[in-house]
Design an enzyme around this catalytic site. Sequence first.
Site, PDB file in Angstrom:
ATOM      1  N   GLU A 127     -55.932 -45.689  73.909  1.00 38.86           N
ATOM      2  CA  GLU A 127     -56.901 -46.758  73.719  1.00 38.86           C
ATOM      3  C   GLU A 127     -57.791 -46.876  74.961  1.00 38.86           C
ATOM      4  O   GLU A 127     -57.459 -46.342  76.025  1.00 38.86           O
ATOM      5  CB  GLU A 127     -56.180 -48.076  73.438  1.00 38.86           C
ATOM      6  CG  GLU A 127     -55.346 -48.029  72.169  1.00 38.86           C
ATOM      7  CD  GLU A 127     -54.787 -49.382  71.772  1.00 38.86           C
ATOM      8  OE1 GLU A 127     -54.985 -50.362  72.521  1.00 38.86           O
ATOM      9  OE2 GLU A 127     -54.152 -49.459  70.704  1.00 38.86           O
ATOM     10  N   ILE A 157     -59.958 -39.356  70.808  1.00 39.13           N
ATOM     11  CA  ILE A 157     -59.190 -38.849  69.675  1.00 39.13           C
ATOM     12  C   ILE A 157     -59.801 -37.531  69.195  1.00 39.13           C
ATOM     13  O   ILE A 157     -60.908 -37.512  68.644  1.00 39.13           O
ATOM     14  CB  ILE A 157     -59.128 -39.871  68.524  1.00 39.13           C
ATOM     15  CG1 ILE A 157     -58.688 -41.242  69.067  1.00 39.13           C
ATOM     16  CG2 ILE A 157     -58.211 -39.371  67.423  1.00 39.13           C
ATOM     17  CD1 ILE A 157     -57.375 -41.227  69.833  1.00 39.13           C
ATOM     18  N   GLU A 364     -52.295 -34.985  76.622  1.00 39.01           N
ATOM     19  CA  GLU A 364     -50.855 -34.905  76.303  1.00 39.01           C
ATOM     20  C   GLU A 364     -49.995 -35.282  77.508  1.00 39.01           C
ATOM     21  O   GLU A 364     -48.892 -34.773  77.690  1.00 39.01           O
ATOM     22  CB  GLU A 364     -50.471 -33.501  75.821  1.00 39.01           C
ATOM     23  CG  GLU A 364     -51.203 -33.072  74.577  1.00 39.01           C
ATOM     24  CD  GLU A 364     -50.427 -33.348  73.310  1.00 39.01           C
ATOM     25  OE1 GLU A 364     -49.333 -33.927  73.381  1.00 39.01           O
ATOM     26  OE2 GLU A 364     -50.925 -32.968  72.241  1.00 39.01           O
TER      27      GLU A 364
END
Length: 380
Positions: A127, A157, A364
């Site tokens: 976020e 994203i 990641e």
Amino acid sequence: MDFDLPDEHRMIRNTVRDVCREEIEPVAQEIEDQHRFPAEVFEQLADLDVMGVPIAEEYGGLGGDTLMYALVAEELGRVSGSIGLSYVAHTSLASKPIELFGTEEQKRRWLRPLAAGEHLGAWALTEPGSGSDASNMETTADRDGDEWVLNGTKQFITNASEAGSILVKAVTDPDAGTDGISTFIVDPREDDGFEVTTVWEKMGLNASPTCEIAFDDVRLPEDRLLGEPGDGWEQTKKTLDGGRISIAALSTGLAQGAYERARAYSKEREQFGKQICEFDAIRNKIVDMHRKTERARLLTYRAATRYDEGRPVTEESALAKLDASEAAREVAEDAVQVLGGYGYTTDFAPQRFYRDAKLMEIGEGTSEIQHLVIGRELGL
């Protein structure tokens, strides 16, 4: 080094390698310059039946293992970081969790088209206000009768603007901490209230869309919940174990691609009457590039093999991701240096590998977070 791979793995790797050389490498710089998502490339990968390598055949996948999937990711990274990134996000983040945690109905409806390559998938965790502290999220899903109402914003994203389904993490119980996080399947084509608000211009990887997405009273039926309420954080941790192997494989491919181009150039370029690879400074640099790439590959293949054996891989996947991502950046930087002025131009690939590799140390889980994960596994 050519590892002693099973015949089927070698066949898949070689097939993908041929497609990469013939179809992807010639357009790799062009799609970056155009900032264009190459849908036609993913159609070709779907035709090869590799969009669902580690997904069971009954759900439209190839039925391969994680090592086979890592080989494919590595080959894609060897020619295009962008295509490799969209591929691994689709596979390990958007598809695999549905196989691991979904109902039979969810697997038939949502996993099958992903594994068959009918469309891409995305996974929405980060976020605007939470990066490394990923569990500290503000996106919420409130129950309203037999529906969930989703509100919030997700940032950075991959694939969101191209996706046919997105797995979204949201808080369903604000008082339960990480036990109050759940996962929902969102259909960006059909669900009212979903919007892609930004497609980011980036330092690299610009043929892979990175998006900000918003949810404004998105109403989801009960069957869009993946697993049970509160399962989302445990699902996330298990997903990231596999996701880190994906980034390690992609990073190894980036390193390999940069190394190969520097090595070839060093044998072609002459200065002071001899090939530059004959000078100690260049030869030693090429040797170190090779060493770092092989080390990354070994760690990646070990993590993938352990994953396939059903053994815990938190430490191994974090080690592979940490080492391979840093190797990719270091090798790519050295490749630019070996090519000198040419390495800084877009006529030659090293500058692209260099820019693409930097994200591998961020996505990641940053390198700093990998140190934290490994330290915890070591009891520190």
